[in-house]
Motif scaffolding. Sequence first.
Motif, mmCIF file in Angstrom:
data_model
loop_
_atom_site.group_PDB
_atom_site.id
_atom_site.type_symbol
_atom_site.label_atom_id
_atom_site.label_comp_id
_atom_site.label_asym_id
_atom_site.label_seq_id
_atom_site.Cartn_x
_atom_site.Cartn_y
_atom_site.Cartn_z
ATOM 1 N N LEU A 38 -49.996 -29.919 44.639
ATOM 2 C CA LEU A 38 -50.754 -30.011 43.398
ATOM 3 C C LEU A 38 -51.981 -30.893 43.611
ATOM 4 O O LEU A 38 -51.964 -31.804 44.439
ATOM 5 C CB LEU A 38 -49.887 -30.607 42.285
ATOM 6 C CG LEU A 38 -48.624 -29.840 41.895
ATOM 7 C CD1 LEU A 38 -47.866 -30.606 40.806
ATOM 8 C CD2 LEU A 38 -48.961 -28.438 41.416
ATOM 9 N N ILE A 39 -53.042 -30.602 42.846
ATOM 10 C CA ILE A 39 -54.263 -31.415 42.889
ATOM 11 C C ILE A 39 -54.650 -31.828 41.466
ATOM 12 O O ILE A 39 -54.416 -31.088 40.517
ATOM 13 C CB ILE A 39 -55.439 -30.662 43.544
ATOM 14 C CG1 ILE A 39 -55.630 -29.288 42.887
ATOM 15 C CG2 ILE A 39 -55.249 -30.534 45.040
ATOM 16 C CD1 ILE A 39 -56.872 -28.555 43.346
ATOM 17 N N PRO A 40 -55.225 -33.026 41.299
ATOM 18 C CA PRO A 40 -55.660 -33.452 39.965
ATOM 19 C C PRO A 40 -56.805 -32.572 39.456
ATOM 20 O O PRO A 40 -57.636 -32.094 40.239
ATOM 21 C CB PRO A 40 -56.140 -34.892 40.187
ATOM 22 C CG PRO A 40 -55.562 -35.305 41.500
ATOM 23 C CD PRO A 40 -55.449 -34.065 42.313
ATOM 24 N N VAL A 41 -56.847 -32.367 38.142
ATOM 25 C CA VAL A 41 -57.949 -31.637 37.520
ATOM 26 C C VAL A 41 -58.700 -32.565 36.578
ATOM 27 O O VAL A 41 -58.126 -33.506 36.015
ATOM 28 C CB VAL A 41 -57.457 -30.393 36.757
ATOM 29 C CG1 VAL A 41 -56.898 -29.372 37.727
ATOM 30 C CG2 VAL A 41 -56.434 -30.742 35.686
ATOM 31 N N LYS A 42 -59.987 -32.288 36.408
ATOM 32 C CA LYS A 42 -60.827 -33.122 35.549
ATOM 33 C C LYS A 42 -60.652 -32.764 34.079
ATOM 34 O O LYS A 42 -60.749 -33.629 33.194
ATOM 35 C CB LYS A 42 -62.299 -32.965 35.955
ATOM 36 C CG LYS A 42 -63.255 -33.848 35.175
ATOM 37 C CD LYS A 42 -64.685 -33.690 35.663
ATOM 38 C CE LYS A 42 -65.639 -34.596 34.887
ATOM 39 N NZ LYS A 42 -67.042 -34.439 35.356
ATOM 40 N N SER A 43 -60.411 -31.473 33.786
ATOM 41 C CA SER A 43 -60.276 -31.026 32.399
ATOM 42 C C SER A 43 -59.538 -29.701 32.359
ATOM 43 O O SER A 43 -59.346 -29.038 33.386
ATOM 44 C CB SER A 43 -61.652 -30.877 31.738
ATOM 45 O OG SER A 43 -62.414 -29.868 32.391
ATOM 46 N N ALA A 44 -59.145 -29.308 31.146
ATOM 47 C CA ALA A 44 -58.466 -28.028 30.941
ATOM 48 C C ALA A 44 -59.073 -27.331 29.730
ATOM 49 O O ALA A 44 -59.481 -27.979 28.762
ATOM 50 C CB ALA A 44 -56.972 -28.237 30.733
ATOM 51 N N GLU A 154 -56.929 -19.307 34.880
ATOM 52 C CA GLU A 154 -55.594 -19.673 34.431
ATOM 53 C C GLU A 154 -55.188 -18.841 33.217
ATOM 54 O O GLU A 154 -56.016 -18.492 32.378
ATOM 55 C CB GLU A 154 -55.548 -21.153 34.044
ATOM 56 C CG GLU A 154 -55.927 -22.120 35.148
ATOM 57 C CD GLU A 154 -54.831 -22.322 36.187
ATOM 58 O OE1 GLU A 154 -53.743 -21.730 36.027
ATOM 59 O OE2 GLU A 154 -55.066 -23.069 37.151
ATOM 60 N N GLY A 155 -53.899 -18.556 33.108
ATOM 61 C CA GLY A 155 -53.377 -18.029 31.864
ATOM 62 C C GLY A 155 -53.241 -19.156 30.863
ATOM 63 O O GLY A 155 -53.309 -20.336 31.220
ATOM 64 N N GLY A 156 -53.049 -18.814 29.578
ATOM 65 C CA GLY A 156 -52.888 -19.854 28.577
ATOM 66 C C GLY A 156 -51.776 -20.837 28.908
ATOM 67 O O GLY A 156 -51.987 -22.055 28.882
ATOM 68 N N PRO A 157 -50.574 -20.355 29.255
ATOM 69 C CA PRO A 157 -49.475 -21.295 29.580
ATOM 70 C C PRO A 157 -49.755 -22.159 30.803
ATOM 71 O O PRO A 157 -49.410 -23.342 30.809
ATOM 72 C CB PRO A 157 -48.283 -20.357 29.823
ATOM 73 C CG PRO A 157 -48.585 -19.145 29.007
ATOM 74 C CD PRO A 157 -50.072 -18.974 29.116
ATOM 75 N N SER A 158 -50.392 -21.589 31.837
ATOM 76 C CA SER A 158 -50.637 -22.398 33.035
ATOM 77 C C SER A 158 -51.734 -23.433 32.792
ATOM 78 O O SER A 158 -51.671 -24.556 33.309
ATOM 79 C CB SER A 158 -50.978 -21.514 34.236
ATOM 80 O OG SER A 158 -52.193 -20.821 34.050
ATOM 81 N N ALA A 159 -52.756 -23.079 32.004
ATOM 82 C CA ALA A 159 -53.796 -24.058 31.666
ATOM 83 C C ALA A 159 -53.214 -25.186 30.820
ATOM 84 O O ALA A 159 -53.535 -26.366 31.022
ATOM 85 C CB ALA A 159 -54.948 -23.375 30.928
ATOM 86 N N LEU A 160 -52.345 -24.826 29.875
ATOM 87 C CA LEU A 160 -51.698 -25.837 29.048
ATOM 88 C C LEU A 160 -50.788 -26.723 29.902
ATOM 89 O O LEU A 160 -50.756 -27.947 29.731
ATOM 90 C CB LEU A 160 -50.893 -25.166 27.932
ATOM 91 C CG LEU A 160 -50.129 -26.076 26.982
ATOM 92 C CD1 LEU A 160 -51.039 -27.139 26.365
ATOM 93 C CD2 LEU A 160 -49.448 -25.265 25.894
ATOM 94 N N SER A 161 -50.096 -26.119 30.843
ATOM 95 C CA SER A 161 -49.238 -26.890 31.750
ATOM 96 C C SER A 161 -50.060 -27.869 32.577
ATOM 97 O O SER A 161 -49.686 -29.032 32.754
ATOM 98 C CB SER A 161 -48.461 -25.947 32.668
ATOM 99 O OG SER A 161 -47.594 -25.113 31.924
ATOM 100 N N ALA A 162 -51.193 -27.400 33.090
ATOM 101 C CA ALA A 162 -52.073 -28.270 33.863
ATOM 102 C C ALA A 162 -52.605 -29.419 33.013
ATOM 103 O O ALA A 162 -52.737 -30.553 33.485
ATOM 104 C CB ALA A 162 -53.229 -27.462 34.443
#
Length: 395
Positions: A38-44, A154-162
């Motif tokens: 996994l890698i950190p993300v700045k925003s979703a 990303e799909g909605g669930p994966s973006a929300l998970s991130a």
Amino acid sequence: MYLTAEEENVLDGEQGETLRKAMEILVALGDIYGADGLIPVKSAQIAGVSYKTIGDAGLEWISDLEGTVKVPSILNPAGMDMLRWKEMGIEPEFAEKQLEIIAAYEKLGISSKCTCTPYYLEGFSATCGDHLAWSESSAVSYANSVIGARTNREGGPSALSAALVGKTANYGYHLDENRVPTVSVVVDHELSGSDYGALGYIAGKEIGNRVPMFHLASTPTSDELKGLGAAMAASGAVALYHVEGVTPEAKQVRFDKPDETITIQRSQLDEVYETIIGSEDDLECDIVAVGCPHCSPEELNKIADLLEGKKIEKELWVCTSREVAQRYPDVVKRIEESGSKVLCDTCMVVSPATEGHNCMMVNSGKALAYVPGMCKVPAKIGSLETCIKRAGGDN
């Protein structure tokens, strides 16, 4: 796929069921696509917002989640303008469900700024090289291509998970090797405005999910690049493209020339302009809608200039984010003095207000691709100037 001790604890449920589910989704995607970790993300940026598209099942799923997002997170357009839904003809039952969806997302710490152009928002900017977890197709294309940031679609669930975990799986467009162009697209005639949306509408169908390198005879503006990428993401599945000498990576990296070349002629664009998509009949468009993706400040100013001193005769929607509209109230006022509606939080694609019209005139290749299928309304593309004229704005 390697997980740190902390990530393993989340997956084991030691930080609650919601985070466990979120981590489970990210790990499953990582395993499928061969991520090393996994890698950190700045925003979703999270899709699955309009009640029209997610329904009661989606509302129930979101409402059951608990926790707070770890990174700045916003929503995709909803099914209505949150303040002017009655003017749009939205039924109260739909409005109630839509507001419940927004409230469920807000409970998780997600901003209710509903837009497909998050890069226009203050405090939500991305820069070249940033890792993101965005899900709206045109926003993903813009981030990857025009900004040079890195995100998968990303799909909605994966973006929300991130958003909840603050990380995403390291695969796809996060990796250098997957950002290399695999097909060249040559356009040897001048383009402007909606031509880029028409080009994207054609190119997306031929390119599919590959990474194109464009060789253009004219230099596009950022708004024109937005229109090009949005159309390719809708008619195909293009999430990253390069334009020779224009986009960041095309200027920074010496890519090898792809083996395949596609040439797109002016006659192909002309055919797109002449065709009503979704009908074999020559229909008169009874509504005009622009702002798909949401209008930039520059686009709002141009629309205001075109409508100056005019009164429209047909319904004309101008879609933008609420933050942009509030930032430029004088421009919005100039547009609405013509009888046009500046709608926020939503767009013609995801709102039920679109349904039931005879034909819609748009200036967007993305809308041209989506409206006939998602709204069951035939659509025709024209330049912004033509759209204003079709609305009766030539008086």
